[in-house]
Design an enzyme around this catalytic site. Structure first.
Site, PDB file in Angstrom:
ATOM      1  N   ASP A  13       0.787  -1.251   0.000  1.00 46.78           N
ATOM      2  CA  ASP A  13       0.000   0.000   0.000  1.00 46.78           C
ATOM      3  C   ASP A  13       0.815   1.296   0.000  1.00 46.78           C
ATOM      4  O   ASP A  13       0.472   2.254   0.727  1.00 46.78           O
ATOM      5  CB  ASP A  13      -0.983   0.001   1.185  1.00 46.78           C
ATOM      6  CG  ASP A  13      -1.943  -1.174   1.146  1.00 46.78           C
ATOM      7  OD1 ASP A  13      -1.828  -2.007   0.229  1.00 46.78           O
ATOM      8  OD2 ASP A  13      -2.799  -1.263   2.040  1.00 46.78           O
ATOM      9  N   ASP A  51      -4.516  -0.855  -1.615  1.00 45.63           N
ATOM     10  CA  ASP A  51      -5.838  -0.748  -1.023  1.00 45.63           C
ATOM     11  C   ASP A  51      -6.709  -0.177  -2.141  1.00 45.63           C
ATOM     12  O   ASP A  51      -6.355   0.842  -2.754  1.00 45.63           O
ATOM     13  CB  ASP A  51      -5.728   0.248   0.147  1.00 45.63           C
ATOM     14  CG  ASP A  51      -6.674  -0.022   1.290  1.00 45.63           C
ATOM     15  OD1 ASP A  51      -7.086  -1.174   1.475  1.00 45.63           O
ATOM     16  OD2 ASP A  51      -6.983   0.942   2.026  1.00 45.63           O
ATOM     17  N   HIS A  53     -10.557   0.486  -2.728  1.00 48.45           N
ATOM     18  CA  HIS A  53     -11.926   0.445  -2.213  1.00 48.45           C
ATOM     19  C   HIS A  53     -12.953   0.977  -3.218  1.00 48.45           C
ATOM     20  O   HIS A  53     -12.658   1.915  -3.969  1.00 48.45           O
ATOM     21  CB  HIS A  53     -12.042   1.323  -0.956  1.00 48.45           C
ATOM     22  CG  HIS A  53     -11.204   0.884   0.193  1.00 48.45           C
ATOM     23  ND1 HIS A  53     -11.163  -0.405   0.642  1.00 48.45           N
ATOM     24  CD2 HIS A  53     -10.384   1.601   1.012  1.00 48.45           C
ATOM     25  CE1 HIS A  53     -10.354  -0.468   1.699  1.00 48.45           C
ATOM     26  NE2 HIS A  53      -9.857   0.722   1.936  1.00 48.45           N
ATOM     27  N   SER A  59     -15.608   1.014   5.481  1.00 46.41           N
ATOM     28  CA  SER A  59     -14.663   1.629   6.425  1.00 46.41           C
ATOM     29  C   SER A  59     -14.723   3.157   6.394  1.00 46.41           C
ATOM     30  O   SER A  59     -14.083   3.804   7.221  1.00 46.41           O
ATOM     31  CB  SER A  59     -13.231   1.168   6.133  1.00 46.41           C
ATOM     32  OG  SER A  59     -12.720   1.781   4.968  1.00 46.41           O
ATOM     33  N   HIS A  74     -10.641   6.903   1.383  1.00 46.13           N
ATOM     34  CA  HIS A  74      -9.265   6.827   0.890  1.00 46.13           C
ATOM     35  C   HIS A  74      -9.159   5.702  -0.129  1.00 46.13           C
ATOM     36  O   HIS A  74      -9.947   4.743  -0.098  1.00 46.13           O
ATOM     37  CB  HIS A  74      -8.295   6.566   2.051  1.00 46.13           C
ATOM     38  CG  HIS A  74      -8.533   5.250   2.725  1.00 46.13           C
ATOM     39  ND1 HIS A  74      -9.521   5.049   3.671  1.00 46.13           N
ATOM     40  CD2 HIS A  74      -7.949   4.029   2.557  1.00 46.13           C
ATOM     41  CE1 HIS A  74      -9.530   3.795   4.058  1.00 46.13           C
ATOM     42  NE2 HIS A  74      -8.587   3.135   3.396  1.00 46.13           N
ATOM     43  N   LYS A  99      -6.809  -5.144  -2.959  1.00 42.97           N
ATOM     44  CA  LYS A  99      -7.564  -5.743  -1.843  1.00 42.97           C
ATOM     45  C   LYS A  99      -8.603  -4.785  -1.290  1.00 42.97           C
ATOM     46  O   LYS A  99      -8.552  -3.590  -1.555  1.00 42.97           O
ATOM     47  CB  LYS A  99      -6.607  -6.173  -0.737  1.00 42.97           C
ATOM     48  CG  LYS A  99      -5.864  -5.015  -0.143  1.00 42.97           C
ATOM     49  CD  LYS A  99      -4.963  -5.442   0.992  1.00 42.97           C
ATOM     50  CE  LYS A  99      -4.072  -4.297   1.399  1.00 42.97           C
ATOM     51  NZ  LYS A  99      -4.827  -3.107   1.866  1.00 42.97           N
ATOM     52  N   GLU A 106     -14.134  -5.071   5.268  1.00 40.20           N
ATOM     53  CA  GLU A 106     -12.786  -4.526   5.400  1.00 40.20           C
ATOM     54  C   GLU A 106     -11.814  -5.673   5.160  1.00 40.20           C
ATOM     55  O   GLU A 106     -12.127  -6.842   5.445  1.00 40.20           O
ATOM     56  CB  GLU A 106     -12.584  -3.927   6.798  1.00 40.20           C
ATOM     57  CG  GLU A 106     -11.203  -3.331   7.040  1.00 40.20           C
ATOM     58  CD  GLU A 106     -10.827  -2.218   6.055  1.00 40.20           C
ATOM     59  OE1 GLU A 106     -10.581  -2.539   4.874  1.00 40.20           O
ATOM     60  OE2 GLU A 106     -10.756  -1.055   6.470  1.00 40.20           O
ATOM     61  N   ALA A 134       0.206   0.431   6.329  1.00 40.48           N
ATOM     62  CA  ALA A 134       0.747   1.016   7.537  1.00 40.48           C
ATOM     63  C   ALA A 134       1.084  -0.120   8.507  1.00 40.48           C
ATOM     64  O   ALA A 134       0.367  -1.108   8.573  1.00 40.48           O
ATOM     65  CB  ALA A 134      -0.304   1.948   8.177  1.00 40.48           C
ATOM     66  N   CYS A 138      -2.360  -2.726   7.669  1.00 45.57           N
ATOM     67  CA  CYS A 138      -2.197  -3.680   6.566  1.00 45.57           C
ATOM     68  C   CYS A 138      -0.892  -4.468   6.642  1.00 45.57           C
ATOM     69  O   CYS A 138      -0.864  -5.640   6.267  1.00 45.57           O
ATOM     70  CB  CYS A 138      -2.356  -2.965   5.237  1.00 45.57           C
ATOM     71  SG  CYS A 138      -4.086  -2.492   4.972  1.00 45.57           S
TER      72      CYS A 138
HETATM   73  C1  VGL Z   1      -4.815   0.767   5.772  1.00 45.12           C
HETATM   74  C2  VGL Z   1      -6.270   1.886   7.144  1.00 45.12           C
HETATM   75  C3  VGL Z   1      -7.275   1.751   6.221  1.00 45.12           C
HETATM   76  C4  VGL Z   1      -3.428   0.240   5.522  1.00 45.12           C
HETATM   77  C5  VGL Z   1      -5.821   0.617   4.839  1.00 45.12           C
HETATM   78  O1  VGL Z   1      -3.025   0.117   4.347  1.00 45.12           O
HETATM   79  O2  VGL Z   1      -2.726  -0.031   6.508  1.00 45.12           O
HETATM   80  N1  VGL Z   1      -5.056   1.392   6.921  1.00 45.12           N
HETATM   81  N2  VGL Z   1      -7.046   1.103   5.073  1.00 45.12           N
HETATM   82 ZN    ZN Z   2      -8.397   1.120   3.462  1.00 50.06          ZN
END
Ligand code: VGL
Ligand code: ZN
Length: 191
Positions: A13, A51, A53, A59, A74, A99, A106, A134, A138
């Site tokens: 990500d 990521d 979405h 989320s 996001h 993903k 989620e 992060a 993830c």
């Molecule tokens: C993530 C929060 C929401 C990540 C993804 O990639 O860690 N964190 N969606």
């Molecule tokens: Zn996300």
């Protein structure tokens, strides 16, 4: 640590929305990019996840709480924020994974509904080196699922950054990964 042909680098990500200026920015998130770029040529297998979405993803909170799994909108698939950061070098033969593409669910882990575990096994991969964003979401989920799938897992500590929401969640993530048997390593120790 010597990298061999049965090792995979999983880059998680590294997208504009998770970097400074993005919708869900990780502090200094972009600082890991040169570290990752330096490592990726060492690996025969590079996996790059994003990521991705739908606009109505479950989320997305209004207002987002950050500590209960609700986030600002996001990484909406096809939007500029969902693009990989332009400084990230992606090898031509990298395996790309999208993903959390289903509105109702989620999915922090790269292994959730992606077929990644089988893809790695078909390539003969036995060790997964994880990096990206992060740490507390993830990266952690991907690392723990990789252990559960039977891979040896190495967390690249200078090539990950966390959101730390709620505060302490990065620390907790490091503890959970340690307890699961994840090995901690710095990019400078790879040859
Ligand atoms: C993530 C929060 C929401 C990540 C993804 O990639 O860690 N964190 N969606
Ligand atoms: Zn996300």
């Amino acid at each position: 640590m010597k990298i061999t042909s049965t090792d995979a680098l999983i880059i998680i990500d590294v997208q504009k929305d998770f970097c400074p200026g993005g919708a869900l920015a990780v502090e200094d998130g972009d600082a890991i990019i040169p570290v990752i770029n330096k490592m990726s040529p060492l690996f025969k297998h590079v996996i790059v996840s994003r990521d991705w979405h739908p606009a109505n993803h479950c989320s997305f909170g209004n207002p987002p709480a950050f500590c209960d799994g609700s986030w600002p909108a996001h990484c909406v698939g096809g939007s500029p924020g969902a693009e990989f950061h332009e400084d990230l070098h992606i090898p031509d033969d990298a395996l790309r994974v999208s993903k959390a593409t289903t509105p109702e669910r989620e999915a922090y882990s790269d292994f959730q509904e992606t077929g990644l575990a089988d893809d790695l096994r078909h390539r003969g991969v036995t060790r997964a080196f994880v990096c990206g964003l992060a740490t507390d979401y993830c990266v952690k989920s991907t690392a723990l699922d990789a252990v559960a799938e039977g891979f040896e897992v190495i967390f690249l500590e200078d090539a990950c950054k966390g959101v730390d929401a709620p505060p302490g969640s990065v620390q907790l993530a490091l503890k959970e990964m340690t307890e699961a048997g994840v090995i901690f390593c710095s990019s400078v120790d790879l040859t």
